[in-house]
Design a protein around this motif. Structure first.
Motif, PDB file in Angstrom:
ATOM      1  N   CYS A  80     -28.233 -17.983   2.169  1.00  0.00           N
ATOM      2  CA  CYS A  80     -28.804 -17.362   0.783  1.00  0.00           C
ATOM      3  C   CYS A  80     -30.326 -17.112   0.880  1.00  0.00           C
ATOM      4  O   CYS A  80     -30.925 -17.781   1.644  1.00  0.00           O
ATOM      5  CB  CYS A  80     -28.375 -18.748  -0.161  1.00  0.00           C
ATOM      6  N   ASP A  81     -30.536 -16.484  -0.224  1.00  0.00           N
ATOM      7  CA  ASP A  81     -32.042 -16.132  -0.430  1.00  0.00           C
ATOM      8  C   ASP A  81     -32.834 -16.892  -1.294  1.00  0.00           C
ATOM      9  O   ASP A  81     -34.020 -16.886  -1.714  1.00  0.00           O
ATOM     10  CB  ASP A  81     -32.226 -14.668  -0.445  1.00  0.00           C
ATOM     11  N   ASN A 140     -27.754 -14.721  -5.749  1.00  0.00           N
ATOM     12  CA  ASN A 140     -27.356 -14.609  -4.440  1.00  0.00           C
ATOM     13  C   ASN A 140     -26.647 -15.778  -4.352  1.00  0.00           C
ATOM     14  O   ASN A 140     -25.543 -15.668  -3.452  1.00  0.00           O
ATOM     15  CB  ASN A 140     -28.448 -14.269  -3.388  1.00  0.00           C
ATOM     16  N   GLN A 196     -22.676 -15.805  -2.547  1.00  0.00           N
ATOM     17  CA  GLN A 196     -22.311 -16.379  -1.299  1.00  0.00           C
ATOM     18  C   GLN A 196     -21.316 -17.704  -1.546  1.00  0.00           C
ATOM     19  O   GLN A 196     -20.332 -17.849  -0.783  1.00  0.00           O
ATOM     20  CB  GLN A 196     -23.742 -17.055  -0.738  1.00  0.00           C
TER      21      GLN A 196
END
Length: 342
Positions: free
Chosen positions: A223-224, A229, A233
């Motif tokens: 993940c960012d 995001n 995910q």
């Protein structure tokens, strides 16, 4: 009555003596006649004279200021670390200038340049998510500017560090899920280049290997740190042919949207998927379900970080040996990881 602070010049004018004589008298130098020294000290007390500490420090090339750079102050871990760092610095007579990178490598470089222009005496830094080139940090080291890294660091940078044992912490979290009956355990990690995240993946994989469970990469999703995001995910992870019945997340900030995504998909926590996270943010105890999380010794980390920096600042030469302080963590077990027994 004057509203401006009393200066040495005011005392000199009142006693009809030179400014240099007042200065030497206040410093207790022996060449000043005792009667003159007593008169200066008495008047200074009556006028509530306070030395200009900033001017004194600048004269000695000392600003008594530390620069602190963190990824984001909206993260509980970094805001709590800052509180600890400021308290320890204040007790040592230092003030703190704070910058946040918002996870930007370029902004990290700019922050260092700005703090150098502000004449900070040393730096305490936690690297940004996007930092993969360390020339700007190495430049500080080459200039013998005192520096300590904490939490997020790079193994190639030879500098003092204050960190936790990320592998041991992730092993502990993963084994807890295994002991609670989980057999298909996923990991929502941070960015692939982030050392801290990769260390936690190693601990997670070591726990799976110990118990002869799946250790492949198909259950590791990166993940960012953004909510969008993380949700994407999480949905991908839970859509695997054999979806996970347990989940370790890189941080509580990732766990919250991950649990939200699973609930939106109709999955129950912990009945369908048990969850353990990192950082033990205060809201974790009040989340639904209450979130099991790895707690880090933030107060002690902040104190040690300042101690290591002061050791460099107070050294008479540049021969201070770099230290790496590795601290233990504690797993706080709550409802999110406790699967009901059959």
């Amino acid at each position: 009555m004057k509203n401006t602070p009393v200066t040495i010049k005011d005392i000199a004018r009142s006693l009809n003596i030179s400014i240099s004589t007042v200065s030497r008298a206040l410093r207790g130098l022996p060449e000043i006649h005792p009667d003159t020294r007593n008169a200066v000290v008495k008047l200074a007390e009556e006028l509530d004279y306070q030395p200009n500490q900033l001017a004194k420090n600048l004269a000695k090339s000392r600003t008594k200021t530390i620069g602190v750079i963190v990824p984001n102050l909206s993260y509980h871990f970094f805001s709590a670390m800052l509180n600890s760092i400021e308290e320890a610095a204040l007790q040592a007579g230092y003030s703190v200038l704070v910058c946040q990178t918002n996870e930007s490598y370029l902004r990290e470089i700019t922050n260092i340049q700005n703090l150098l222009r502000s004449q900070v005496e040393g730096f305490i830094i936690s690297l940004s998510r996007d930092t993969d080139n360390y020339e700007h940090v190495e430049r500080l080291i080459r200039k013998n500017i005192p520096l300590v890294l904490f939490d997020r660091y790079a193994e190639s940078i030879d500098v003092s560090k204050v960190i936790v044992d990320n592998e041991a912490a992730a092993f502990k979290a993963t084994e807890h899920l295994i002991e609670n009956g989980c057999r298909q355990i996923g990991f929502l990690a941070g960015p692939a280049r982030l050392l801290l995240s990769n260390q936690r993946i190693k601990g997670y994989q070591a726990a799976l290997a110990k118990h002869n469970l799946q250790t492949g990469d198909q259950y590791v999703f990166h993940c960012d740190y953004t909510q969008e995001n993380t949700i994407m995910q999480t949905l991908a992870l839970t859509s695997l042919p054999q979806p996970p019945d347990g989940l370790v997340t890189i941080s509580d900030r990732v766990a919250y949207p991950a649990i939200y995504a699973m609930k939106q998909k109709g999955l129950r926590v912990p009945e369908d998927v048990a969850v353990v996270s990192f950082n033990n943010e205060p809201v974790s105890a009040f989340f639904s379900p209450a979130l099991s999380s790895i707690s880090q010794p933030i107060q002690e980390m902040g104190t040690e970080t300042v101690r290591l920096l002061l050791k460099q600042l107070d050294a008479s030469d540049t021969t201070v040996v770099n230290e790496t302080i590795i601290m233990d963590t504690q797993l706080i077990i709550r409802a999110s990881s406790l699967r009901p027994t059959a």
